[in-house]
Enzyme design. Structure first.
Site, PDB file in Angstrom:
ATOM      1  N   ASP A  53       0.872  -1.111   0.278  1.00  0.00           N
ATOM      2  CA  ASP A  53      -0.692   0.601  -0.133  1.00  0.00           C
ATOM      3  C   ASP A  53       0.431   1.251   0.024  1.00  0.00           C
ATOM      4  O   ASP A  53       0.293   2.457  -0.663  1.00  0.00           O
ATOM      5  CB  ASP A  53      -1.708  -0.079   1.419  1.00  0.00           C
ATOM      6  CG  ASP A  53      -1.417   1.278   1.322  1.00  0.00           C
ATOM      7  OD1 ASP A  53      -2.759   1.631  -0.054  1.00  0.00           O
ATOM      8  OD2 ASP A  53      -1.391   2.188   2.144  1.00  0.00           O
TER       9      ASP A  53
ATOM     10  N   ARG B 105      -0.750   5.848  -6.775  1.00  0.00           N
ATOM     11  CA  ARG B 105      -1.648   6.892  -6.958  1.00  0.00           C
ATOM     12  C   ARG B 105      -1.830   8.529  -6.631  1.00  0.00           C
ATOM     13  O   ARG B 105      -2.518   9.112  -7.911  1.00  0.00           O
ATOM     14  CB  ARG B 105      -3.078   6.629  -5.879  1.00  0.00           C
ATOM     15  CG  ARG B 105      -3.333   5.217  -6.497  1.00  0.00           C
ATOM     16  CD  ARG B 105      -4.403   4.919  -5.202  1.00  0.00           C
ATOM     17  NE  ARG B 105      -5.393   5.067  -4.784  1.00  0.00           N
ATOM     18  CZ  ARG B 105      -5.934   5.409  -3.289  1.00  0.00           C
ATOM     19  NH1 ARG B 105      -5.368   4.945  -2.808  1.00  0.00           N
ATOM     20  NH2 ARG B 105      -6.768   5.955  -3.865  1.00  0.00           N
TER      21      ARG B 105
ATOM     22  N   SER C  22      -6.579  -0.271   0.538  1.00  0.00           N
ATOM     23  CA  SER C  22      -5.697   1.206   1.021  1.00  0.00           C
ATOM     24  C   SER C  22      -5.857   1.424   2.762  1.00  0.00           C
ATOM     25  O   SER C  22      -5.072   1.217   3.585  1.00  0.00           O
ATOM     26  CB  SER C  22      -5.814   2.531   0.728  1.00  0.00           C
ATOM     27  OG  SER C  22      -4.842   2.895   0.791  1.00  0.00           O
TER      28      SER C  22
END
Length: 422
Positions: free
Chosen positions: A159, A166, A181
């Site tokens: 993550d 992201r 996440s």
């Protein structure tokens, strides 16, 4: 199995198997699959979504990419926010709840998109250590009841890496990616009780109630699959929370709230969230819990806990990054403020150095905006609207003024807490 086939499968709106997700996530963590291919898959997920099964599988894969902490502590609760502009609640909530006899063990992130991150805020305090080894993290929670760390070491490394990607590839606003996440971090950090502040509105990742409720229910379902108790509080992010936007400035405002001098919207939200956290951990009513957290805010114990927490993680609370270059922006007209483009304000703070455009970017912890007026306030022509703390970046003043809509009639007041989903 190869990454291109998996990208094409999601591009064609097909459900990915857990084995395919493991192939991608583990390959990315081990540097066997490059950024650009994972970015492509993330965009396909943003556009085509994921089923609940895929989302739970993705959470599990990310969770098991590293170690899972078992704190084995009583009265343990965690809190998360989906991200908003001026959202510094963790800095206030953690000390209030810890001062109320409830252990808070929190793993936080950096800024994402136009929203600020708790770790960036804490790093505006000189010397503050956001990276702790597992043993140090557990020891601190046992000793003072509160620790906030970054995704360091081997805790959910998947993550940590995807989160950063992201942020700089336009793949932030996706319910499955947000849910997996958040929940992978929450489950990995060991808490059985989790309160999630789901921001809704212009300045949030979730722009409307429908999407916010879908996200909340998804996270609750993920929690249920791990025997975690999750409560989601939907809160209004059409306006910034409090008055300060920017890392160091938000630390200063948090201290003012803990001293009893902060904005009332921010104080109210922290007390509401804190009462839910204490209620869950101690198995008492929310009314009883509210009285406890309010007392510990009013009597100074929460402020003392904040200072103890900062000192324990080696921060110098007397040395917070704040720019000395301050520009006063004044209104060009008179009237009531009826709307603030909160997302645009967040973008402006990012663009003057307070956020990241690329993964490798360093940020300026001292820049930001302080609002002198908010929605519902009357402003006169040539009266100060905001102060901008800036370093070496250009500021487009008209772009900032365009964030504020001023009208002759006062707007109706919106509720800060929209809904609570359990």
């Amino acid at each position: 199995m190869n990454i291109i086939d998996i990208i094409l499968k999601k591009k064609n709106k097909q459900e990915l198997t857990k084995e395919e997700l493991e192939f991608v996530i583990n390959g990315y963590v081990n540097n066997e699959i490059p950024d650009y291919q994972v970015s492509s898959l993330l965009m396909a997920i943003v556009l085509n979504g994921m089923t609940l099964k895929e989302t739970i599988d993705l959470t599990d894969v990310m969770l098991n990419s590293g170690e899972i902490i078992n704190l084995d502590l009583p009265d343990l609760v965690d809190k998360h926010s989906t991200g908003g502009v001026g959202d510094k609640t963790t800095l206030i909530l953690g000390p209030i709840v810890a001062a109320s006899g409830v252990n808070v063990a929190k793993m936080s992130g950096r800024g994402l998109g136009h929203t600020g991150g708790t770790i960036d805020k804490l790093e505006s305090i000189k010397g503050f250590q956001v990276s702790l080894e597992r043993e140090e993290f557990i020891k601190q929670v046992k000793e003072i009841g509160l620790s906030v760390i970054s995704q360091s070491g081997n805790i959910v490394p998947a993550d940590k890496k995807i989160y950063a990607l992201r942020d700089v590839t336009g793949t932030v606003e996706s319910i499955p990616l947000i849910a997996s996440s958040i929940m992978s971090k929450k489950i990995a950090s060991g808490a059985q009780n989790i309160v999630i502040d789901v921001k809704v509105g212009n300045g949030a990742l979730m722009k409307n109630e429908e999407d916010a409720k879908t996200l909340a229910k998804t996270m609750i379902r993920i929690g249920e699959s791990y025997n975690r108790k999750v409560v989601c509080v939907l809160t209004n992010m059409d306006v910034p929370l409090g008055k300060n936007i920017g890392n160091g400035l938000e630390v200063l405002e948090s201290i003012e709230v803990l001293k009893g001098n902060g904005p009332k919207d921010l104080e109210m939200l922290c007390l509401r969230l804190g009462s839910i956290m204490v209620s869950m951990a101690k198995n008492i009513s929310e009314e009883e819990a509210y009285n406890v957290v309010k007392e510990n805010l009013d009597n100074g114990k929460a402020l003392a806990k904040f200072y103890e927490f900062i000192a324990y993680q080696k921060g110098d609370i007397n040395n917070i990054s704040i720019s000395n270059n301050i520009i006063s922006i004044k209104s060009k007209e008179e009237g009531f403020i009826t709307h603030i483009d909160t997302e645009k304000l967040g973008e402006i703070v990012k663009n003057i150095g307070g956020g990241r455009t690329n993964k490798e970017d360093s940020i300026d912890y001292g820049v930001g905006i302080v609002l002198n007026k908010k929605v519902g306030d009357l402003v006169f022509e040539n009266e100060e609207l905001v102060k901008v703390y800036i370093s070496d970046k250009d500021l487009k003043i008209n772009e900032l003024l365009d964030c504020f809509t001023i009208s002759e009639e006062a707007p109706k007041k919106a509720n800060l807490v929209i809904d609570i989903i359990r």
